[in-house]
Scaffold this active site. Structure first.
Site, PDB file in Angstrom:
ATOM      1  CB  THR A  35      -0.911   0.007   1.240  1.00 18.15           C
ATOM      2  OG1 THR A  35      -1.595  -1.235   1.325  1.00 18.15           O
ATOM      3  CG2 THR A  35      -1.897   1.148   1.189  1.00 18.15           C
ATOM      4  CB  THR A  36       3.729   2.226   2.171  1.00 18.98           C
ATOM      5  OG1 THR A  36       2.981   1.860   3.332  1.00 18.98           O
ATOM      6  CG2 THR A  36       4.523   3.479   2.482  1.00 18.98           C
ATOM      7  NE  ARG A  40      -4.517   1.574   3.082  1.00 24.80           N
ATOM      8  CZ  ARG A  40      -4.337   2.723   2.430  1.00 24.80           C
ATOM      9  NH1 ARG A  40      -4.928   2.930   1.267  1.00 24.80           N
ATOM     10  NH2 ARG A  40      -3.554   3.661   2.929  1.00 24.80           N
ATOM     11  CE1 TYR A  66     -16.460  -1.436  -4.807  1.00 28.81           C
ATOM     12  CE2 TYR A  66     -16.698  -3.388  -6.182  1.00 28.81           C
ATOM     13  CZ  TYR A  66     -17.153  -2.145  -5.780  1.00 28.81           C
ATOM     14  OH  TYR A  66     -18.286  -1.614  -6.333  1.00 28.81           O
ATOM     15  CB  ILE A 124       5.007  -4.795   7.575  1.00 28.57           C
ATOM     16  CG1 ILE A 124       5.492  -6.252   7.495  1.00 28.57           C
ATOM     17  CG2 ILE A 124       5.053  -4.138   6.199  1.00 28.57           C
ATOM     18  CD1 ILE A 124       4.657  -7.159   6.621  1.00 28.57           C
ATOM     19  CE  LYS A 164       1.277  -4.163   6.858  1.00 30.66           C
ATOM     20  NZ  LYS A 164       1.543  -3.403   5.620  1.00 30.66           N
ATOM     21  CE1 TYR A 215      -1.996  -4.775   5.813  1.00 31.85           C
ATOM     22  CE2 TYR A 215      -1.451  -4.519   3.486  1.00 31.85           C
ATOM     23  CZ  TYR A 215      -1.716  -3.966   4.713  1.00 31.85           C
ATOM     24  OH  TYR A 215      -1.708  -2.595   4.856  1.00 31.85           O
TER      25      TYR A 215
END
Length: 294
Positions: free
Chosen positions: A48-49, A141, A110, A207, A164, A136
């Site tokens: 994501t980052t 999100r 989604y 992380i 994660k 994760y």
């Protein structure tokens, strides 16, 4: 990779872009080398980052290859997840072929699968790709938690060796740790502010977003906690607390990219639809970074 591979600090790397939003591979390479020199335990590009959501598959793999090529001795864990199982499998296979040491797989976003679909998604990739994999969970999100039962079940798969945790729910994180203690399975904090409590419950590190800009103190915090020196770890948590909070005043990775520019590491350029940090938050972040340099 052996058990305890996923112990310590794994920066969720930012991706440097040029003004035209193309990937700046030379700066990316220097960024990876700087983090390795700071003593991190591994690198996580194209999560994501790293703005994976706006990259093509070819760009994903190009970034992974650049990071692998840049470093000497730290594992590279490639973000290769998707909300489309076939797409995630394809990306994971390509990352493995590029030489990645492990995979970070976000839960499908989604489409909000039920636990059965979620488990099938992760098992499909774990069955096909012989690399250590981290599940994760980031419901803010994805719109869906990975159920504790699902995480516990997946921990029995020989290729699924980590989780994660970015739900913000310490009760849930603690239950996953508690119920997977007999497995070859590491729980890593995905939220810098919760790294210390996660390690105190038996987690194995983080992380980290903050480690992009402050790698050494993040490594010291986690190292102290893992060694049982909680007085030192708490002191570092207090010193870094303002940074941990300020890096999430707007959607990640907007603030961390601004911090990278302020520190002269790479420009804050991001791909649309992400926007630059608002002026009032910019001043707040600048003050926090200046405090850390004192």
């Amino acid at each position: 990779m052996t058990h305890n591979t996923f112990t310590g600090v794994f920066p969720a790397m930012t991706t440097p872009f040029d003004d035209d939003e193309s990937i700046d591979h030379e700066t990316l390479r220097a960024h990876a080398q700087r983090l390795e020199a700071a003593g991190v335990d591994g690198l996580v590009p194209v999560g994501t980052t790293g703005e994976s959501a706006t990259m093509t598959h070819d760009e994903h793999i190009d970034v992974v290859e650049t990071v692998i090529d840049a470093v000497d001795d730290v594992p590279v864990i490639a973000g290769s997840g998707s909300n489309n199982t076939r797409e995630a499998l394809d990306l994971s296979e390509r990352a493995a072929n590029a030489g990645a040491d492990g995979l970070l797989l976000i839960s499908p976003y989604y489409n909000r699968p039920e636990p059965e679909g979620m488990e099938h998604h992760f098992r499909t990739i774990a069955d096909a790709v012989d690399l250590p994999q981290i599940v994760y969970n980031v419901p803010s999100r994805t719109g869906r938690n990975v159920a504790v039962e699902t995480a516990v079940s997946l921990a029995g798969h020989e290729n699924i060796v980590g989780y994660k945790a970015a739900s913000g729910d310490l009760g849930r994180i603690g239950e996953v740790i508690e119920r997977t203690r007999g497995e070859n399975f590491e729980v890593l904090s995905g939220d810098d502010a919760l790294t210390l409590p996660t390690v105190s419950l038996g987690g194995s590190g983080c992380i980290s977003v903050a480690a992009n800009v402050e790698p050494e103190p993040t490594v010291a915090l986690v190292g102290s906690a893992l060694a049982g020196d909680f007085d030192r770890a708490r002191q570092l948590q207090y010193e870094l607390g303002d940074l941990f909070r300020t890096l999430f005043v707007e959607t990640n990775p907007i603030p961390i990219n601004e911090a990278m520019e302020m520190r002269g590491i790479h420009p804050a350029t991001m791909r649309s639809p992400l926007s630059r940090l608002r002026p009032e938050h910019r001043e707040q972040l600048r003050a926090v970074l200046e405090d850390l340099e004192r």
